[in-house]
Design an enzyme around this catalytic site. Structure first.
Site, mmCIF file in Angstrom:
data_model
loop_
_atom_site.group_PDB
_atom_site.id
_atom_site.type_symbol
_atom_site.label_atom_id
_atom_site.label_comp_id
_atom_site.label_asym_id
_atom_site.label_seq_id
_atom_site.Cartn_x
_atom_site.Cartn_y
_atom_site.Cartn_z
ATOM 1 N N HIS A 115 -49.847 68.826 29.259
ATOM 2 C CA HIS A 115 -49.895 67.747 28.271
ATOM 3 C C HIS A 115 -48.593 67.493 27.504
ATOM 4 O O HIS A 115 -48.637 67.012 26.368
ATOM 5 C CB HIS A 115 -51.017 68.010 27.250
ATOM 6 C CG HIS A 115 -52.396 67.934 27.837
ATOM 7 N ND1 HIS A 115 -52.648 67.690 29.161
ATOM 8 C CD2 HIS A 115 -53.622 68.072 27.247
ATOM 9 C CE1 HIS A 115 -53.954 67.685 29.365
ATOM 10 N NE2 HIS A 115 -54.563 67.918 28.235
ATOM 11 N N GLY B 176 -51.337 64.591 33.626
ATOM 12 C CA GLY B 176 -52.763 64.811 33.866
ATOM 13 C C GLY B 176 -53.615 64.073 32.856
ATOM 14 O O GLY B 176 -54.737 63.678 33.161
ATOM 15 N N HIS B 177 -53.115 63.907 31.651
ATOM 16 C CA HIS B 177 -53.850 63.194 30.601
ATOM 17 C C HIS B 177 -53.033 61.975 30.194
ATOM 18 O O HIS B 177 -51.993 62.092 29.570
ATOM 19 C CB HIS B 177 -54.082 64.100 29.393
ATOM 20 C CG HIS B 177 -55.149 63.596 28.457
ATOM 21 N ND1 HIS B 177 -55.244 62.284 28.059
ATOM 22 C CD2 HIS B 177 -56.181 64.254 27.855
ATOM 23 C CE1 HIS B 177 -56.282 62.142 27.238
ATOM 24 N NE2 HIS B 177 -56.863 63.319 27.102
ATOM 25 N N HIS C 153 -62.595 61.972 33.589
ATOM 26 C CA HIS C 153 -62.540 62.238 32.148
ATOM 27 C C HIS C 153 -62.479 60.897 31.413
ATOM 28 O O HIS C 153 -61.566 60.111 31.619
ATOM 29 C CB HIS C 153 -61.281 63.066 31.900
ATOM 30 C CG HIS C 153 -61.137 63.597 30.513
ATOM 31 N ND1 HIS C 153 -60.636 62.845 29.485
ATOM 32 C CD2 HIS C 153 -61.409 64.816 29.996
ATOM 33 C CE1 HIS C 153 -60.604 63.592 28.383
ATOM 34 N NE2 HIS C 153 -61.068 64.789 28.667
ATOM 35 N N GLU D 270 -66.177 66.157 30.954
ATOM 36 C CA GLU D 270 -66.097 65.232 29.829
ATOM 37 C C GLU D 270 -66.001 63.792 30.306
ATOM 38 O O GLU D 270 -65.143 63.044 29.839
ATOM 39 C CB GLU D 270 -64.883 65.565 28.961
ATOM 40 C CG GLU D 270 -64.892 67.004 28.457
ATOM 41 C CD GLU D 270 -63.727 67.299 27.515
ATOM 42 O OE1 GLU D 270 -62.581 67.116 27.947
ATOM 43 O OE2 GLU D 270 -63.973 67.691 26.371
ATOM 44 N N GLU E 246 -68.267 61.464 24.462
ATOM 45 C CA GLU E 246 -67.309 61.971 23.477
ATOM 46 C C GLU E 246 -66.889 60.873 22.494
ATOM 47 O O GLU E 246 -66.642 59.733 22.878
ATOM 48 C CB GLU E 246 -66.085 62.508 24.232
ATOM 49 C CG GLU E 246 -65.097 63.219 23.344
ATOM 50 C CD GLU E 246 -63.922 63.800 24.126
ATOM 51 O OE1 GLU E 246 -64.055 64.009 25.353
ATOM 52 O OE2 GLU E 246 -62.876 64.034 23.514
ATOM 53 N N CYS F 193 -59.453 66.930 18.912
ATOM 54 C CA CYS F 193 -58.981 65.574 19.183
ATOM 55 C C CYS F 193 -59.772 64.508 18.442
ATOM 56 O O CYS F 193 -59.229 63.486 18.042
ATOM 57 C CB CYS F 193 -58.978 65.280 20.676
ATOM 58 S SG CYS F 193 -60.589 65.331 21.435
#
Lengths: 636, 636
Positions: free
Chosen positions: B132, B180-181, B272, B324, B339, B407
């Site tokens: 990240h 990845g995010h 995700h 998620e 979420e 988060c």
């Protein structure tokens, strides 16, 4: 030795010959396919090789699961039940071979467990919770008793006696403790009954009474590194192991092994459901021998809890996969674990409860479990098995040929082979007809010989005919009136007799070629579950006679969750379908799919429903055709 | 630099002053409680200390999650939005301190990540999937843009620019790969808009375009030992990690990070859900800049898939906890993960979709998500947060004060603080009223200054009054007619105008102290879910205006699964309840408990139902009283 073996008034398989349209093909497949296949697996899996290595004095090289010896024992037990009922020289020779091998593998002191002998000879009896030495010993004893009763030979019985003597010498003396998996308790009662040796009953009582009173199991869970079988002893093969054994605060929760409190103080059926059934069965055996009120009260309290709050409509037990067992009252989620072995264990327990009390409700539950929770566990062709028996599936649950933990197939095999045990019973100088399975029996009741010949159309139709002859002697006959039979009628030689709504109909007369005809009306009933059962709220299950029905995707056009408000219209017997089943046909309401277009949510006022055909098949027969979804509880 | 910062016709927070009965108390608590608390947490959690250690040239001693820097950035962003709207010297000083600390921690070459600087300085950019760095860089850039626009000072913007320049030098050149995010993509578009520097837009496009085309992420998953952050890089903090990243055959499944195929070829929203929302938001930003048809088609296709097959009635997204995120069409199980950050991400995305298309359906969905899927995430007192937002709970799901992976709270904080961004918009030389939130705005449309003053009774009543003045100049005004409004009526200075059933009502006139009155009738609607949604079969959800309702145990006598066929009778506003809510009161059918005694299953013909009172409260307000069960979808 008492080759009759049971309680004074027990019956034995060889007295009963089953010839039943429904059950006989299944028993034949069990004999010809399952028991044969299991024998091959004993070789394939290394089970027999483990015994050979021990017999040859070797060490190391153990194959399979640490409790794998029990596969051989359960196979011998099932095979012995077959041999008790028919000549089968090939099977007899195989049994002899395996028995000899086991005898050769036994230690000088009577010890017998190939895992410990090969891998950790110094660690005997160190890991009672996980390593199942006593569990295997129990299956050895059950096998030995069955083998002795079937063949009259004492080879395996002597092995079992020597091991039981060793166990009795060790436990209660140098070691205080109980097995993590119950089984030896009920086996020891069998050994007591066949040998008449009191110490085995006392040892069973020791294990039953100590459970929940000592902290040995708790200590083991907290000290896995000090135990034999440490690679298993930490529970590492059990997913999420500590959560199975421990409470949220990290302390040991004996519930998994029914060791959270003494049995006589337990209020609810808890923990691993197979273990629970075996314990309660043994406790009922003990109560049969002792008549102890406190124990009987506890057993009946547990049975009431199970049947009124913790049992699936199929007789299946235990919703939770993580610990293979019970959870809380009314937790009957339809993705049930409901292990086949737990249903079998329930049949064992209920048979003993019947013997203890003579009450029909236990035979009723055996029938429910036999036709549903148990029978669903085995594929129609006898080669594949469910470990888990959900009441609802999205289509990804299928029977498998064998399992890493292969407890269910041999357990099913021994139940099929011993079905005759459940059909008739002698008790209080009467002959009971507990199950309506086509069969003949010749037996004696209080010295009077009596012959019964039963013809049954169950489960498809409630027509039963029983011919009775006792050369004019009088024997009380008690015929179970199934709780599901709505308007039971019975005639004797064509004359109607008064019939209770359930329980037993007692008939007594000087039996001379008399014919009893019973008719149990079979209507389709929609069942509701108790309001507290969240999973079944707003749903119904279809039942007809002893059979629970289900919807399978292969018979129905819509996704099964769309069916609502089923109205059974008719039943039809289809000889070509699923080896012959009676299906329930009807209509149900489903959503009108028009108007949805790309909407995901719409006001209910703008939606409509329509009625379409729906077909239900017996639950036991599901997953024998194209893979697909299944559900027992249909929206109402 | 362009302190206005947005697209040419964007609006900025300081233009809008919110004064709304419903939202103002929430925004004040966000400012006074949440942002304050978060600041304390930055110290408590070691987040600031990490920056101090890097600034001081130390190594080791990293505290917290490896992406913890982003907590500081998100806090600065939220705090900057507050500072854009009011003077707050204490907050301003705190922001300055944190900004200085961040600037001091930046490396000579522009690099900024305290985990890698302290723990593995040699392993920069080695673990793009899990570590990240680019995600944190994205939040740094968003914070910098917000801080610059709020304060006009460039300290943090310079830090962000230096880091973005380094990233642009490295990526696409010595390294080919995507994070990845997702997050940096949308941040880079913001940086482009505020600086006018094209390379940031190009870098955003690089990351968006490369995703799903290269195999770097797959390679990392298969070679965790070669990566930086190996202790995290194997996914060990993610339960059942490999199943999140890999298919059943063991190969990498890029779906988790929307990297299974190029974005322009994707058909369904996958993986995700927060990552998905951030990616789609960035892609929509890119489409706004480029107008590329293929990209716009892909975005609209994904939005259609999401809203017609993969979205909860609350606007919540993503049923599955393990990754998620999203699963399959119509999998909308009520123990939803959903979420809070995914709902926030959906609001980000839909705002950009509105800007791209000018269509009201995106503002409709923002409204739905704001009042339900987002707002449920925050406790009424502003101190506790849901990470997961199920639509049904057995009573064991409760908000928590902070999270290991923190988060959601700062994401909620920045949304509350920037609510003004969503109320009005300028587009195509018109002024849009997208949300009915009491507020005043003074802005210019094509050079014409216009003042709006809005008074709104939402969500409790659909009465809205808007006073408009442009000194007699003509500005087109587009007023959203909510899709839920059944018989919308609008008057201008008391005269009724024609109103479309949804979309925008356009009004244009020489505005001089004119008054627009809108009335959106709020009736209770029972919604059905699409027939393919198994979880909601035979159930309805209650909705009134923009609010989804739910049953809570605390208001209702029976276990919630027992309620069936609710008939709303009336609504009542209760000022004392849950800080003032309108409840829905009615009757529903429940099982008659008489006659069950000890039965677990009974024929439906022997059971009865009765009607009792039922009370529903707004979903956003649940779990603010006595802990207990909750359900949105009630059996019908």
């Amino acid at each position: 030795m008492n080759q009759q073996g049971g309680r004074a008034d027990g019956m034995w398989l060889s007295d009963v010959e089953i010839d039943d349209e429904f059950w006989t093909p299944r028993r034949e497949r069990n004999r010809d396919v399952t028991i044969d296949y299991q024998y091959e697996q004993l070789e394939e899996s290394g089970t027999l090789e483990n015994f050979r290595r021990v017999a040859a004095g070797k060490s190391g090289g153990f194959q399979g699961m640490w409790f794998q010896d029990s596969d051989a024992y359960k196979w011998i037990e099932g095979a012995s039940y077959v041999l008790a009922q028919r000549d089968d020289p090939v099977l007899a020779e195989r049994v002899d071979e395996v028995v000899s091998l086991i005898a050769e593998a036994q230690g000088e002191d009577g010890y017998l467990n190939t895992y410990f002998s090969l891998v950790e000879p110094e660690s005997r009896w160190t890991n009672l919770h996980m390593m199942h030495e006593l569990y295997c010993a129990g299956h050895l004893i059950e096998a030995a008793v069955a083998h002795y009763r079937a063949t009259g030979t004492e080879t395996l019985l002597d092995v079992a006696i020597d091991f039981a003597d060793l166990i009795d010498d060790v436990f209660g003396d140098e070691i205080q403790g109980v097995p993590g998996h119950e089984e030896i308790e009920l086996a020891l009662v069998k050994l007591y009954r066949v040998t008449g040796t009191r110490r085995y009953l006392d040892l069973a009582a020791y294990f039953i009474d100590l459970r929940g009173k000592d902290d040995r199991l708790a200590w083991e869970i907290d000290n896995p590194e000090t135990l034999g079988g440490a690679e298993y002893g930490d529970g590492s093969i059990i997913p999420d192991a500590r959560s199975v054994f421990t409470r949220e605060d990290g302390t040991y929760d004996g519930r998994y092994a029914q060791a959270h409190k003494p049995l006589r103080e337990q209020e609810t059926v808890d923990g691993h459901s197979v273990r629970a059934m075996y314990l309660y069965a043994a406790a009922t055996d003990l109560a049969l021998e002792t008549g102890e009120d406190e124990l009987i009260e506890a057993i009946e309290r547990l049975w009431t809890n199970m049947t009124t709050k913790r049992m699936y409509v199929t007789g299946g037990l235990g919703p939770e996969a993580a610990h293979e067992g019970f959870t809380t009252d009314y937790d009957l989620r339809n993705d049930a674990y409901a292990e086949t072995c737990a249903a079998i264990g329930s049949i064992f327990w209920n048979q003993r409860l019947f013997e203890l009390t003579g009450e029909a409700k236990y035979a009723d539950l055996i029938e429910r479990t036999l036709y549903n929770g148990f029978l669903a566990g085995i594929s129609l062709d006898g080669t594949a098995f469910f470990y888990e028996n959900p009441l609802e599936s999205d289509g990804d649950h299928h029977r498998k040929g064998w399992f890493d933990c292969a407890c269910c197939p041999p357990n099913a095999a021994r139940l099929f082979a011993s079905l005759g045990d459940y059909v008739y019973s002698r008790r209080e100088s009467a002959l009971y007809v507990n199950q309506y399975v086509g069969s003949t029996v010749t037996t004696t009741v209080d010295g009077t010989t009596i012959d019964l010949s039963q013809d049954s159309a169950l489960p498809w139709s409630g027509e039963v005919t029983i011919d009775v002859d006792a050369d004019g002697a009088s024997v009380p006959l008690r015929l179970r009136i199934p709780a599901w039979a709505e308007s039971p009628t019975v005639t004797v030689n064509g004359e109607t007799v008064d019939v209770p709504t359930d329980g037993y109909l007692e008939l007594e007369r000087a039996w001379t070629d008399d014919r009893i005809e019973l008719t149990f009306e079979q209507t389709v009933t929609q069942l509701k579950a108790h309001p507290a059962v969240k999973a079944d709220a707003g749903r119904v299950a279809l039942k007809r006679g002893p059979l629970v029905y289900c919807l399978e995707a292969v018979d129905n056009d819509r996704p099964l969750h769309q069916y609502e408000d089923p109205s059974p219209v008719s039943t039809e017997h289809r000889p070509e379908l699923l080896e012959g089943v009676t299906v329930i046909e009807g209509a149900a309401s489903v959503p009108d799919r028009d108007g949805w277009d790309d909407d995901l949510y719409r006001p209910v006022s703008e939606t409509a429903r329509e009625r379409i055909d729906v077909t239900a098949v017996p639950y036991y027969a599901w997953d024998n055709r194209a893979p697909g979804a299944m559900r027992v509880w249909i929206r109402s």
